[in-house]
Design an enzyme around this catalytic site. Structure first.
Site, PDB file in Angstrom:
ATOM      1  CB  THR A 100      -1.088  -0.148   1.297  1.00 48.43           C
ATOM      2  OG1 THR A 100      -0.129  -0.044   2.476  1.00 48.43           O
ATOM      3  CG2 THR A 100      -2.068  -0.979   1.302  1.00 48.43           C
TER       4      THR A 100
ATOM      5  CB  THR B 141       5.659  -5.596   7.132  1.00 47.07           C
ATOM      6  OG1 THR B 141       4.787  -5.206   8.330  1.00 47.07           O
ATOM      7  CG2 THR B 141       5.518  -7.089   7.229  1.00 47.07           C
TER       8      THR B 141
ATOM      9  CG  ASP C 213      -0.316  -2.305  15.335  1.00 48.94           C
ATOM     10  OD1 ASP C 213       0.651  -2.580  14.696  1.00 48.94           O
ATOM     11  OD2 ASP C 213      -1.391  -1.989  14.735  1.00 48.94           O
TER      12      ASP C 213
END
Length: 726
Positions: free
Chosen positions: A197, A277, A342
């Site tokens: 993305t 990532t 996160d």
């Protein structure tokens, strides 16, 4: 006389041009920019000499998102109006930063499509569709968005949602080359996890791109491809190989010797990929001749299960510096060790020259999801300073020498076994929305949000093939929050635009906004800061004090970041509008309650004395189909757990439509057991991005989902009387 060879001509030319921009006049006598034919390398290295263009993601390699154009000022902004708009054929989120080169605006859109528009009129010059398979729509965490393109030597570079890197001829839009960015020897079972993305970047003739997918079991890496041929030059992995074996990559030595020992050798990461990532921020810095990139969260989130509660888990949530030619490791700085929350470090990386303790330093400034604003030495990665820019409760601060967080023991929920109400939550204090820096005010303009969360660790972990795999405790719970409880929860949701002094590490001013998840910003030499909000309004604020000087109803939430450019002697501000992304899909519905956003995807361009208008906004009609009159309460209770695992991240935790995907409470499919199974179990709508779950759930479990949706419809839709079978 050769324009390229004459340095005196160049100096005079650009001095005259800058003067023209500052006073805001048009200068038809000045030669066009195309007269100066700089080589590909030079055009990006000297992007400051091309103020009319926006040549790379952050305008220049520094990613400061500052435009030296100054026709639009606090004195002239009363004349600012929409100059043109272009409607996009999509109802999905729009997050791209456009590029502008020689009067052409290039932008990517949802589903990785590309448009080339006349920058002065919005007229379509060409369009490219990579034809991403609709079944890929479920493979990303946060909508089928695309954040932009890269430009180099007459070519555009596009990363597609299905992991291709494509070079396009900038004049025609025709493909030049295309490569699959997933390693050929990657575990085929994890191929599904990867998506792209983010926007590529170009440095020294190499196209740099990463991938997303940590929540689905991906292992992070950054790849570099030859910009002319598409040949892979190098690949840097961000977390170790589970067997601590070499990958035949420049990351081998540092991963095997340094990183591997920071992981629990038998943790869930061995099966789950580890995460880390590189899904967004990548920066080349010509001052240090280094490439910096941010890495993402761990996979699964649960640190106790992921890594047996051992080690800092390098290189999760880190900034890594490598050599652009080889990918060789130079340094790293880990912002959030032992990640439970996160807290990615993939947010925008910016380079600045700042006076630190009386000495001018070339630095990186970074505001990741964890809520702290970092200043690092760009050459060495040494920690210089750090301060929280929002309320945080996972740490009490940072070690003043190392920058290591001072953890709140209660926040380490995988160790305590207790639920923790955390600030910021997994949406972060700062997300994908770009910040900007003005050398005139010496302030960073930072989109900030407050979205807390409740986190509790699962005791065991078994990956679900079609769901998010976080290692969190997901229990069946039939208790629907009351309207008051939802309103109380929404009170904690907030958004601000903050002007931050990176030297003093303090807030100078802030603008409260209707809710979180607002768009990025651009700062200009006209002493203005432009930003779109999720409530559908586009604003211009005075850079010195945040006074709101301009507001435009865009009719849709804006989550993208604007740019400024010049075409035919006229300054424009352009932004993509269109609600979606992580909030448009997986928010609980509370964010939309705050803003009322829906999707109308468009490119908007503003200029002085613009004459365009948007067509009247017509909201989609509320579906008239009521839910079935009855449901089985026991099945609904069981279905709540299935929904939490497989469905809530796209369809909302309360089964309330978020303005992008269809509202399941009104779905015709819930009227009939067989129709529902054909969609959920057999993939009747897979080409539209709806996954099939026959390998993840039994037909009986899928039927419990239907009953849960019916129950939620009765509890949340107006004029519905709750009913259920005994």
């Amino acid at each position: 006389m050769s324009i390229v060879a004459s340095s005196s001509f160049r100096k005079a030319f650009f001095a005259t041009l800058r003067a023209c921009f500052v006073v805001g006049a048009t200068c038809p006598a000045i030669l066009p920019f195309t007269a100066y034919a700089a080589p590909a390398e030079q055009s990006l290295l000297h992007a400051e000499d091309h103020p009319a263009d926006w040549l790379t993601h952050g305008r220049t390699y520094s990613e400061q998102r500052y435009s030296p154009l100054a026709q639009i000022t606090p004195q002239t902004i009363s004349r600012l109006h929409l100059a043109w708009h272009y409607d996009l054929a999509s109802n999905r989120g729009q997050e791209a930063t456009p590029l502008v080169k020689d009067g052409v605006l290039y932008t990517s859109t949802a589903w990785s499509r590309v448009k080339a528009l006349d920058a002065a009129t919005g007229k379509v010059l060409w369009a490219f569709d990579p034809k991403v398979d609709g079944t890929y729509g479920v493979r990303g965490c946060c909508d089928v968005v695309n954040r932009g393109l890269a430009y180099w030597n007459g070519k555009l570079y596009l990363g597609t949602f299905d992991n291709r890197l494509i070079a396009l001829d900038a004049k025609t839009g025709k493909p030049v080359w295309s490569v699959n960015t997933i390693p050929a020897d990657a575990d085929l079972g994890k191929q599904k996890a990867y998506t792209i993305t983010g926007a590529p970047r170009v440095a020294k003739g190499r196209v740099l791109i990463g991938n997303g997918g940590a929540e689905f079991g991906a292992r992070g890496f950054l790849s570099a491809y030859d910009a002319e041929t598409g040949k892979l030059d190098w690949r840097f992995f961000t977390v170790p190989n589970p067997q601590n074996k070499p990958d035949n990559a420049p990351s081998d030595a540092v991963l095997m010797k340094t990183a591997y020992k920071t992981w629990g050798a038998k943790g869930a990461w061995v099966r789950q990929g580890g995460g880390g990532t590189v899904w967004d921020s990548i920066v080349y810095d010509p001052v240090t001749d280094l490439v910096y990139f941010g890495t993402g969260n761990g996979s699964p989130w649960n640190y106790g299960l992921r890594s047996e509660g051992k080690g800092d888990n390098l290189f999760l949530n880190s900034i890594i510096a490598v050599r652009p030619e080889t990918g060789d490791y130079v340094w790293h700085f880990q912002e959030t060790p032992k990640d439970h929350w996160d807290y990615t470090a993939t947010q925008q990386i910016m380079t600045l020259d700042l006076p630190i303790e009386g000495q001018m330093r070339h630095v990186i400034v970074h505001a990741p999801k964890n809520g702290f604003f970092y200043v690092l030495d760009a050459k060495t990665g040494a920690f210089l300073s750090g301060k929280n820019f929002v309320y945080v409760n996972w740490a009490s601060g940072l070690d003043p020498k190392t920058g290591y967080p001072l953890f709140n023991p209660d926040a380490l929920y995988s160790q305590t076994g207790k639920m923790f109400h955390i600030f910021p939550g997994d949406m972060g204090a700062h997300g994908i929305a770009a910040m900007a820096y003005s050398p005139r005010t010496k302030l960073v303009y930072l989109p900030v949000q407050q979205v807390p969360d409740f986190l509790k660790a699962a005791k065991t972990f078994e990956p679900h093939p079609d769901g998010w795999n976080l290692g969190l405790d997901v229990e069946a719970n039939d208790k629907m929050p009351t309207l008051k409880e939802q309103q109380d929860q929404a009170k904690d949701l907030a958004g601000w635009l903050v002007a931050w002094d990176p030297v003093q590490q303090k807030e100078i001013w802030r603008i409260p906004q209707p809710g979180p998840a607002n768009g990025g910003v651009v700062a200009t030499a006209g002493d203005l800061v432009f930003q779109g909000l999720t409530n559908g309004f586009f604003h211009a604020y005075r850079a010195q004090d945040g006074k709101d000087l301009f507001s435009f109803d865009a009719q849709t939430g804006i989550i993208a970041s604007p740019i400024s450019y010049m075409a035919h002697g006229r300054q424009y501000i352009a932004v993509l509008a269109g609600w979606g992304g992580s909030y448009g899909l997986n928010a609980s519905g509370l964010a939309r309650q705050k803003t009322g956003s829906i999707n109308r995807s468009r490119v908007l361009a503003f200029a002085l004395d613009g004459t365009d208008t948007l067509p009247p906004a017509v909201d989609p009609p509320t579906p008239a189909l009521p839910p079935p009159a009855t449901f089985d309460q026991k099945q609904a209770l069981a279905g709540s757990r299935q929904f939490a695992i497989y469905c809530q991240f796209c369809h909302g935790a309360n089964v309330e439509g978020t303005g992008v995907l269809p509202d399941l409470r009104h779905s015709a499919a819930i009227q009939d057991k067989d129709a529902f199974y054909s969609i959920v179990g057999e993939g009747a709508l897979s080409q539209f991005g709806m996954d099939r779950f026959d390998k993840s759930m039994t037909p009986a479990e899928i039927e419990t989902l239907r009953h849960f949706i019916i129950e939620r419809a009765h509890q949340t839709l107006p004029a519905q009387t709750p009913a259920h079978a005994p």
